[in-house]
Enzyme design. Sequence first.
Site, PDB file in Angstrom:
ATOM      1  N   LYS A 157       0.843  -1.214   0.000  1.00 47.21           N
ATOM      2  CA  LYS A 157       0.000   0.000   0.000  1.00 47.21           C
ATOM      3  C   LYS A 157       0.873   1.258   0.000  1.00 47.21           C
ATOM      4  O   LYS A 157       0.665   2.162  -0.803  1.00 47.21           O
ATOM      5  CB  LYS A 157      -0.938   0.007   1.233  1.00 47.21           C
ATOM      6  CG  LYS A 157      -1.856  -1.192   1.329  1.00 47.21           C
ATOM      7  CD  LYS A 157      -2.778  -1.115   2.531  1.00 47.21           C
ATOM      8  CE  LYS A 157      -2.068  -1.164   3.867  1.00 47.21           C
ATOM      9  NZ  LYS A 157      -1.368  -2.444   4.153  1.00 47.21           N
ATOM     10  N   ARG A 194      -9.977   0.476   8.337  1.00 47.51           N
ATOM     11  CA  ARG A 194      -9.448  -0.852   8.610  1.00 47.51           C
ATOM     12  C   ARG A 194     -10.435  -1.712   9.383  1.00 47.51           C
ATOM     13  O   ARG A 194     -10.134  -2.837   9.731  1.00 47.51           O
ATOM     14  CB  ARG A 194      -8.208  -0.665   9.463  1.00 47.51           C
ATOM     15  CG  ARG A 194      -7.028  -1.480   9.068  1.00 47.51           C
ATOM     16  CD  ARG A 194      -5.922  -1.002   9.993  1.00 47.51           C
ATOM     17  NE  ARG A 194      -4.723  -1.710   9.866  1.00 47.51           N
ATOM     18  CZ  ARG A 194      -3.637  -1.239   9.257  1.00 47.51           C
ATOM     19  NH1 ARG A 194      -3.659  -0.077   8.651  1.00 47.51           N
ATOM     20  NH2 ARG A 194      -2.544  -1.939   9.265  1.00 47.51           N
ATOM     21  N   ARG A 244      11.658  -5.250   4.837  1.00 47.04           N
ATOM     22  CA  ARG A 244      11.408  -3.819   4.567  1.00 47.04           C
ATOM     23  C   ARG A 244      12.387  -2.948   5.357  1.00 47.04           C
ATOM     24  O   ARG A 244      12.678  -3.198   6.522  1.00 47.04           O
ATOM     25  CB  ARG A 244       9.988  -3.452   4.980  1.00 47.04           C
ATOM     26  CG  ARG A 244       9.785  -1.927   4.957  1.00 47.04           C
ATOM     27  CD  ARG A 244       8.382  -1.483   5.175  1.00 47.04           C
ATOM     28  NE  ARG A 244       7.705  -2.177   6.230  1.00 47.04           N
ATOM     29  CZ  ARG A 244       6.386  -2.310   6.299  1.00 47.04           C
ATOM     30  NH1 ARG A 244       5.626  -1.779   5.376  1.00 47.04           N
ATOM     31  NH2 ARG A 244       5.830  -2.958   7.294  1.00 47.04           N
ATOM     32  N   ARG A 257      11.096  -1.114  11.084  1.00 47.81           N
ATOM     33  CA  ARG A 257      10.019  -0.788  12.022  1.00 47.81           C
ATOM     34  C   ARG A 257       9.970  -1.794  13.159  1.00 47.81           C
ATOM     35  O   ARG A 257      10.171  -2.988  12.941  1.00 47.81           O
ATOM     36  CB  ARG A 257       8.671  -0.794  11.278  1.00 47.81           C
ATOM     37  CG  ARG A 257       8.346   0.540  10.655  1.00 47.81           C
ATOM     38  CD  ARG A 257       7.177   0.523   9.723  1.00 47.81           C
ATOM     39  NE  ARG A 257       6.022  -0.242  10.146  1.00 47.81           N
ATOM     40  CZ  ARG A 257       4.916  -0.364   9.410  1.00 47.81           C
ATOM     41  NH1 ARG A 257       4.836   0.251   8.240  1.00 47.81           N
ATOM     42  NH2 ARG A 257       3.899  -1.077   9.826  1.00 47.81           N
ATOM     43  N   ARG A 279      -0.469  -9.191  13.251  1.00 46.26           N
ATOM     44  CA  ARG A 279      -1.039  -8.202  12.315  1.00 46.26           C
ATOM     45  C   ARG A 279      -1.849  -8.918  11.238  1.00 46.26           C
ATOM     46  O   ARG A 279      -2.927  -8.453  10.852  1.00 46.26           O
ATOM     47  CB  ARG A 279       0.079  -7.355  11.676  1.00 46.26           C
ATOM     48  CG  ARG A 279       0.665  -6.357  12.661  1.00 46.26           C
ATOM     49  CD  ARG A 279       2.015  -5.817  12.227  1.00 46.26           C
ATOM     50  NE  ARG A 279       1.987  -5.099  10.965  1.00 46.26           N
ATOM     51  CZ  ARG A 279       3.077  -4.756  10.289  1.00 46.26           C
ATOM     52  NH1 ARG A 279       4.276  -5.061  10.753  1.00 46.26           N
ATOM     53  NH2 ARG A 279       2.973  -4.096   9.162  1.00 46.26           N
TER      54      ARG A 279
HETATM   55  P1  AP5 Z   1       4.801  -1.552   1.856  1.00 49.36           P
HETATM   56  O1  AP5 Z   1       4.475  -0.721   0.671  1.00 49.36           O
HETATM   57  O2  AP5 Z   1       5.535  -0.894   2.980  1.00 49.36           O
HETATM   58  O3  AP5 Z   1       3.527  -2.342   2.361  1.00 49.36           O
HETATM   59  P2  AP5 Z   1       2.231  -1.829   3.161  1.00 49.36           P
HETATM   60  O4  AP5 Z   1       1.048  -2.511   2.562  1.00 49.36           O
HETATM   61  O5  AP5 Z   1       2.210  -0.325   3.221  1.00 49.36           O
HETATM   62  O6  AP5 Z   1       2.568  -2.494   4.550  1.00 49.36           O
HETATM   63  P3  AP5 Z   1       2.484  -1.951   6.041  1.00 49.36           P
HETATM   64  O7  AP5 Z   1       3.192  -2.991   6.861  1.00 49.36           O
HETATM   65  O8  AP5 Z   1       2.964  -0.538   6.187  1.00 49.36           O
HETATM   66  O9  AP5 Z   1       0.986  -2.021   6.284  1.00 49.36           O
HETATM   67  P4  AP5 Z   1       0.279  -2.121   7.594  1.00 49.36           P
HETATM   68  O10 AP5 Z   1      -1.099  -1.939   7.109  1.00 49.36           O
HETATM   69  O11 AP5 Z   1       0.520  -3.328   8.424  1.00 49.36           O
HETATM   70  O12 AP5 Z   1       0.956  -0.979   8.483  1.00 49.36           O
HETATM   71  P5  AP5 Z   1       0.473   0.477   8.912  1.00 49.36           P
HETATM   72  O13 AP5 Z   1       1.648   1.348   8.966  1.00 49.36           O
HETATM   73  O14 AP5 Z   1      -0.718   0.911   8.133  1.00 49.36           O
HETATM   74  O15 AP5 Z   1       5.658  -2.815   1.333  1.00 49.36           O
HETATM   75  C1  AP5 Z   1       6.179  -3.772   2.234  1.00 49.36           C
HETATM   76  C2  AP5 Z   1       7.558  -4.252   1.727  1.00 49.36           C
HETATM   77  O16 AP5 Z   1       7.394  -4.942   0.513  1.00 49.36           O
HETATM   78  C3  AP5 Z   1       8.544  -3.113   1.434  1.00 49.36           C
HETATM   79  O17 AP5 Z   1       9.828  -3.514   1.799  1.00 49.36           O
HETATM   80  C4  AP5 Z   1       8.439  -2.905  -0.079  1.00 49.36           C
HETATM   81  O18 AP5 Z   1       9.655  -2.447  -0.613  1.00 49.36           O
HETATM   82  C5  AP5 Z   1       8.115  -4.318  -0.559  1.00 49.36           C
HETATM   83  N1  AP5 Z   1       7.227  -4.329  -1.711  1.00 49.36           N
HETATM   84  C6  AP5 Z   1       6.159  -3.519  -1.926  1.00 49.36           C
HETATM   85  N2  AP5 Z   1       5.545  -3.862  -3.074  1.00 49.36           N
HETATM   86  C7  AP5 Z   1       6.237  -4.923  -3.572  1.00 49.36           C
HETATM   87  C8  AP5 Z   1       6.078  -5.735  -4.738  1.00 49.36           C
HETATM   88  N3  AP5 Z   1       5.059  -5.527  -5.611  1.00 49.36           N
HETATM   89  N4  AP5 Z   1       6.950  -6.742  -4.936  1.00 49.36           N
HETATM   90  C9  AP5 Z   1       7.960  -6.983  -4.055  1.00 49.36           C
HETATM   91  N5  AP5 Z   1       8.173  -6.235  -2.951  1.00 49.36           N
HETATM   92  C10 AP5 Z   1       7.316  -5.223  -2.700  1.00 49.36           C
HETATM   93  O19 AP5 Z   1      -0.088   0.204  10.390  1.00 49.36           O
HETATM   94  C11 AP5 Z   1       0.795  -0.077  11.474  1.00 49.36           C
HETATM   95  C12 AP5 Z   1      -0.025  -0.212  12.765  1.00 49.36           C
HETATM   96  O20 AP5 Z   1      -0.706   1.039  13.053  1.00 49.36           O
HETATM   97  C13 AP5 Z   1      -1.165  -1.252  12.738  1.00 49.36           C
HETATM   98  O21 AP5 Z   1      -0.696  -2.549  13.039  1.00 49.36           O
HETATM   99  C14 AP5 Z   1      -2.117  -0.684  13.805  1.00 49.36           C
HETATM  100  O22 AP5 Z   1      -1.653  -0.974  15.106  1.00 49.36           O
HETATM  101  C15 AP5 Z   1      -2.002   0.824  13.593  1.00 49.36           C
HETATM  102  N6  AP5 Z   1      -3.016   1.331  12.651  1.00 49.36           N
HETATM  103  C16 AP5 Z   1      -2.768   1.917  11.449  1.00 49.36           C
HETATM  104  N7  AP5 Z   1      -3.918   2.253  10.849  1.00 49.36           N
HETATM  105  C17 AP5 Z   1      -4.926   1.869  11.689  1.00 49.36           C
HETATM  106  C18 AP5 Z   1      -6.337   1.925  11.604  1.00 49.36           C
HETATM  107  N8  AP5 Z   1      -6.964   2.456  10.540  1.00 49.36           N
HETATM  108  N9  AP5 Z   1      -7.044   1.411  12.638  1.00 49.36           N
HETATM  109  C19 AP5 Z   1      -6.448   0.892  13.719  1.00 49.36           C
HETATM  110  N10 AP5 Z   1      -5.095   0.795  13.857  1.00 49.36           N
HETATM  111  C20 AP5 Z   1      -4.335   1.291  12.842  1.00 49.36           C
END
Ligand code: AP5
Length: 220
Positions: free
Chosen positions: A13, A87, A126, A159, A170
Amino acid sequence: MRIVLLGAPGAGKGTQCKRIIDRYGLVHLSSGDILRREKAAGTELGGKAESYMNSGALVPDELIVQMMTEAISKVPPAGFVLDGFPRTVNQAGQLDKSLALIGQRIDVVLNLKVEDSVVAKRITGRRSCPQCGAIYHIENLKPRTDGICDNDGTALIQRPDDSLEVVANRMANYHRQTEPVVNYYKMNSSAGALYDVDADKDADRVSAVVFEKLDAVAKS
Ligand code: AP5
């Protein structure tokens, strides 16, 4: 254009959002990034969110909805792309209600689909830039110099919630609480057209499909 990007942790994402905002001139609103900034700044919200995030649990809806509604209210008319929000089904409903109050709606929802087996490798490999937020991977998307951001020369970090144990939590929470949001958008056609995107391809090929969909929405 107002876009929601759905997908499991590690689906890509954040990676796709950065490309979308460059191409369409939108604001990137990542709930995870906003929470990490609040934590780093030592705010009350950051303090409340920390233990949930570190264990891989979702932060309570009431904190998130208020935080994201406030962020959305400051976005210029060109629009935004939401990353990591909504989410839960409750968050999705609250988002629709608060947008309706200001005469807006979500135009398009992109659901990045990737198998669970791919996610762990993506997340544990990552590395991100604490300065500009650029996202890399130790094998798939390497920086020019190992461990250093291409954009600003800052040392890359991992992270704290990217360990294997936390990733398992997660993912479990994703299947239980976030997957139903896909169904919410399927059932509520007025809440934004839903497209599935196969995200189990290299990032450039995923972007090509994403841009094709968004170009069509932008023209309509
Ligand atoms: P990346 O693009 O970083 O993936 P992502 O989908 O953004 O993954 P996240 O881990 O950031 O998502 P998340 O939803 O768990 O975390 P968030 O910060 O929102 O890509 C991942 C890796 O893969 C990278 O190394 C990239 O280079 C590689 N990659 C990407 N695309 C690729 C491809 N096509 N091929 C190969 N490699 C690739 O949330 C963190 C925490 O915050 C949650 O656990 C929760 O506690 C809290 N939180 C956030 N939002 C909410 C909400 N709305 N409600 C409640 N709690 C929340």
